[in-house]
Enzyme design. Structure first.
Site, PDB file in Angstrom:
ATOM      1  N   CYS A 120       0.815  -1.228   0.000  1.00 10.78           N
ATOM      2  CA  CYS A 120       0.000   0.000   0.000  1.00 10.78           C
ATOM      3  C   CYS A 120       0.845   1.273   0.000  1.00 10.78           C
ATOM      4  O   CYS A 120       0.330   2.360  -0.246  1.00 10.78           O
ATOM      5  CB  CYS A 120      -0.955   0.011   1.187  1.00 10.78           C
ATOM      6  SG  CYS A 120      -2.171  -1.309   1.118  1.00 10.78           S
ATOM      7  N   HIS A 262      -3.287   7.043   2.659  1.00  8.39           N
ATOM      8  CA  HIS A 262      -3.713   5.739   2.149  1.00  8.39           C
ATOM      9  C   HIS A 262      -5.107   5.408   2.691  1.00  8.39           C
ATOM     10  O   HIS A 262      -5.362   5.510   3.892  1.00  8.39           O
ATOM     11  CB  HIS A 262      -2.699   4.675   2.569  1.00  8.39           C
ATOM     12  CG  HIS A 262      -3.162   3.290   2.290  1.00  8.39           C
ATOM     13  ND1 HIS A 262      -3.629   2.913   1.049  1.00  8.39           N
ATOM     14  CD2 HIS A 262      -3.261   2.202   3.080  1.00  8.39           C
ATOM     15  CE1 HIS A 262      -3.980   1.645   1.096  1.00  8.39           C
ATOM     16  NE2 HIS A 262      -3.770   1.180   2.314  1.00  8.39           N
ATOM     17  N   ASN A 292     -10.115  -0.080  -0.300  1.00  9.03           N
ATOM     18  CA  ASN A 292      -8.654   0.021  -0.250  1.00  9.03           C
ATOM     19  C   ASN A 292      -8.090  -0.553  -1.549  1.00  9.03           C
ATOM     20  O   ASN A 292      -8.130  -1.763  -1.766  1.00  9.03           O
ATOM     21  CB  ASN A 292      -8.138  -0.774   0.965  1.00  9.03           C
ATOM     22  CG  ASN A 292      -6.612  -0.784   1.063  1.00  9.03           C
ATOM     23  OD1 ASN A 292      -5.923  -0.345   0.147  1.00  9.03           O
ATOM     24  ND2 ASN A 292      -6.110  -1.289   2.175  1.00  9.03           N
TER      25      ASN A 292
HETATM   26  N1  ACO Z   1     -18.141  -8.536   8.747  1.00 13.45           N
HETATM   27  C1  ACO Z   1     -18.518  -8.936   9.986  1.00 13.45           C
HETATM   28  N2  ACO Z   1     -17.636  -9.219  10.959  1.00 13.45           N
HETATM   29  C2  ACO Z   1     -16.331  -9.092  10.669  1.00 13.45           C
HETATM   30  C3  ACO Z   1     -15.865  -8.683   9.404  1.00 13.45           C
HETATM   31  C4  ACO Z   1     -16.840  -8.408   8.422  1.00 13.45           C
HETATM   32  N3  ACO Z   1     -16.503  -7.995   7.171  1.00 13.45           N
HETATM   33  N4  ACO Z   1     -14.516  -8.636   9.422  1.00 13.45           N
HETATM   34  C5  ACO Z   1     -14.142  -9.015  10.652  1.00 13.45           C
HETATM   35  N5  ACO Z   1     -15.229  -9.301  11.398  1.00 13.45           N
HETATM   36  C6  ACO Z   1     -15.297  -9.768  12.774  1.00 13.45           C
HETATM   37  C7  ACO Z   1     -14.059 -10.501  13.211  1.00 13.45           C
HETATM   38  O1  ACO Z   1     -14.087 -11.829  12.736  1.00 13.45           O
HETATM   39  C8  ACO Z   1     -14.186 -10.432  14.721  1.00 13.45           C
HETATM   40  O2  ACO Z   1     -15.065 -11.405  15.134  1.00 13.45           O
HETATM   41  P1  ACO Z   1     -14.810 -12.206  16.506  1.00 13.45           P
HETATM   42  O3  ACO Z   1     -14.813 -11.148  17.567  1.00 13.45           O
HETATM   43  O4  ACO Z   1     -15.947 -13.151  16.548  1.00 13.45           O
HETATM   44  O5  ACO Z   1     -13.464 -12.856  16.329  1.00 13.45           O
HETATM   45  C9  ACO Z   1     -14.843  -9.064  14.922  1.00 13.45           C
HETATM   46  O6  ACO Z   1     -15.399  -8.676  13.655  1.00 13.45           O
HETATM   47  C10 ACO Z   1     -13.891  -7.993  15.381  1.00 13.45           C
HETATM   48  O7  ACO Z   1     -12.697  -8.130  14.630  1.00 13.45           O
HETATM   49  P2  ACO Z   1     -11.576  -7.035  14.649  1.00 13.45           P
HETATM   50  O8  ACO Z   1     -10.434  -7.486  13.789  1.00 13.45           O
HETATM   51  O9  ACO Z   1     -11.290  -6.622  16.050  1.00 13.45           O
HETATM   52  O10 ACO Z   1     -12.375  -5.864  13.930  1.00 13.45           O
HETATM   53  P3  ACO Z   1     -11.871  -4.429  13.680  1.00 13.45           P
HETATM   54  O11 ACO Z   1     -12.831  -3.487  14.210  1.00 13.45           O
HETATM   55  O12 ACO Z   1     -10.416  -4.291  14.030  1.00 13.45           O
HETATM   56  O13 ACO Z   1     -11.946  -4.317  12.084  1.00 13.45           O
HETATM   57  C11 ACO Z   1     -10.517  -4.442  10.175  1.00 13.45           C
HETATM   58  C12 ACO Z   1     -11.236  -5.221  11.248  1.00 13.45           C
HETATM   59  C13 ACO Z   1     -11.532  -3.672   9.375  1.00 13.45           C
HETATM   60  C14 ACO Z   1      -9.773  -5.422   9.293  1.00 13.45           C
HETATM   61  C15 ACO Z   1      -9.535  -3.465  10.837  1.00 13.45           C
HETATM   62  O14 ACO Z   1      -8.737  -4.148  11.785  1.00 13.45           O
HETATM   63  C16 ACO Z   1      -8.642  -2.777   9.851  1.00 13.45           C
HETATM   64  O15 ACO Z   1      -9.084  -1.922   9.114  1.00 13.45           O
HETATM   65  N6  ACO Z   1      -7.347  -3.078   9.878  1.00 13.45           N
HETATM   66  C17 ACO Z   1      -6.375  -2.398   9.040  1.00 13.45           C
HETATM   67  C18 ACO Z   1      -6.391  -2.905   7.633  1.00 13.45           C
HETATM   68  C19 ACO Z   1      -5.420  -2.079   6.821  1.00 13.45           C
HETATM   69  O16 ACO Z   1      -5.090  -0.945   7.130  1.00 13.45           O
HETATM   70  N7  ACO Z   1      -4.913  -2.588   5.730  1.00 13.45           N
HETATM   71  C20 ACO Z   1      -3.997  -1.755   4.944  1.00 13.45           C
HETATM   72  C21 ACO Z   1      -2.724  -2.252   4.875  1.00 13.45           C
HETATM   73  S1  ACO Z   1      -2.853  -3.712   3.971  1.00 13.45           S
HETATM   74  C22 ACO Z   1      -1.754  -3.614   2.706  1.00 13.45           C
HETATM   75  O17 ACO Z   1      -0.694  -3.035   2.772  1.00 13.45           O
HETATM   76  C23 ACO Z   1      -2.107  -4.424   1.529  1.00 13.45           C
END
Ligand code: ACO
Length: 351
Positions: A120, A262, A292
């Site tokens: 990214c 980003h 993203n």
């Molecule tokens: N729909 C429903 N539930 C979901 C989903 C979804 N799409 N995705 C995750 N969950 C669930 C998880 O399974 C978890 O369930 P559990 O508690 O039963 O285990 C719950 O939601 C909470 O999960 P978290 O990971 O704590 O959720 P969070 O609020 O952190 O959101 C997310 C997850 C969106 C992935 C977030 O962590 C995020 O944005 N991370 C950064 C991603 C990023 O910046 N990527 C860019 C760099 S990648 C690159 O360089 C290619």
């Protein structure tokens, strides 16, 4: 006055197939409400079977070259383009690089052309590479493209990654100029931390797996991410990199008019904006409409802001990114006047 790389063209492209949250909710255990609340994303675009990263890169590159021709008023500007740098983690093939084929399809055969991989952060690394070649006199005019098709490496059953990523491409044309001109890139901060390599990865497909006799475990061909840790690292490193760059060029956070970061998650954007003392309306946001798009994210957000005129001539703009590696990077510029940017078909469609 010193020689500098100046932004003189900008363009973007997304595929024609839109995937709203409701379409994901029909296939996976997720909902529009969860995706909107936790990421801010409402739609992303995916390529059709048979399409590839280079197709999007060519479309964005063509628009950026056209933008440069109109902006500079020079119909022959392409003749002086002598460099194509493509940031991507989803090249058309493992070998060769995709940039030479993109250059050829754009009528730029013969120019220096290579890929840069920083996930990214790829576009910022590519921009720094091209700008450095221009300031060193090794290039006169560069087409810098960020393009990725993560839909081709996602696990179809993974609700977390499928909710976030979309395909796209964005491109900028840099010309040789001077650092007192609007549009000049004023400096860079780039960094990495390989101890976090496992947080964002596609385990199979590279030389480590191919050099062993054992086939990789099922699922290792897909992109995987430790979402929570990546979230924390993204906020920390984009904020740190932005501050380092600001110190280097003598600006403060409060001097900024616009942050083009980003586009990973609206909560990450807000947290970085807060660290820099920015109001929410100073953040460029297009992740609601495209998700993203990895290396395409920063140039597509720039194109969106330019088209919607939320970037105004003279604005002090900071670009920052974070991605796999781990990697991060930032640059800054005064937004140039009269930059002609064509609408990106699809991106502005109503949600
Ligand atoms: N729909 C429903 N539930 C979901 C989903 C979804 N799409 N995705 C995750 N969950 C669930 C998880 O399974 C978890 O369930 P559990 O508690 O039963 O285990 C719950 O939601 C909470 O999960 P978290 O990971 O704590 O959720 P969070 O609020 O952190 O959101 C997310 C997850 C969106 C992935 C977030 O962590 C995020 O944005 N991370 C950064 C991603 C990023 O910046 N990527 C860019 C760099 S990648 C690159 O360089 C290619």
């Amino acid at each position: 006055m010193t020689r500098a790389a100046v932004v003189c063209g900008l363009g973007g492209a997304v595929p024609s197939t839109a995937v709203p949250n409701s379409a994901l909710a029909a296939q996976l255990d997720t909902s529009d409400a969860w995706i909107r609340a936790r990421t801010g994303i409402r739609r992303r675009y995916v390529i059709a079977p048979g399409e590839a990263t280079s197709d999007l890169a060519v479309a964005a590159g063509r628009r950026a070259l056209d933008s440069a021709r109109r902006t500079t008023g020079d119909p022959h500007a392409d003749h002086t383009t002598d460099l194509v740098v493509l940031a991507t983690s989803t090249p058309d093939h493992p070998c060769p690089a995709t940039a030479p084929a993109v250059a050829h399809r754009l009528g730029l055969s013969g120019v220096a052309a290579f890929d840069v991989g920083a996930v990214c952060t790829g576009f910022l690394y590519a921009l720094a590479t091209a700008a450095s070649m221009i300031t060193a006199g090794a290039a006169q005019r560069a087409l810098v493209i960020g393009a990725d098709t993560f839909s081709t490496i996602l696990d179809p059953a993974d609700r977390t990654t499928r909710a976030i990523f979309g395909d796209g491409a964005g491109a900028v044309v840099l010309r040789a100029g001077t650092d007192d001109e609007p549009g000049a890139l004023l400096g860079f901060d780039l960094g990495s931390d390989g101890s976090g390599a496992e947080l964002i990865t596609v385990r199979a497909g590279g030389s480590r797996q191919r050099s062993t006799a054992t086939p990789p475990p099922a699922g290792d061909e897909f992109f995987a991410m430790e979402g929570r840790s990546v979230f924390t690292e993204a906020v920390l490193n984009m904020s740190k990199s932005a501050h380092t760059l600001l110190d280097r060029i003598g600006w403060r956070g409060t001097d900024l008019d616009r942050l083009v970061a980003h586009q990973a998650n609206i909560r990450i954007l807000r947290a970085v904006g807060e660290q820099l003392g920015l109001a929410e309306d100073q953040l460029a946001v297009n992740l609601d409409r495209v998700g993203n798009t990895v290396a395409a994210s920063v140039p597509l957000a720039l194109a969106d802001a330019a088209i919607r005129r939320t970037l105004r001539p003279g604005d002090r703009v900071l670009l920052t990114g974070f991605g796999g590696g781990l990697t991060w990077g930032s640059t800054a510029l005064h937004w140039p006047s009269a930059l002609h940017v064509e609408p990106v078909p699809g991106m502005a469609d109503p949600l």
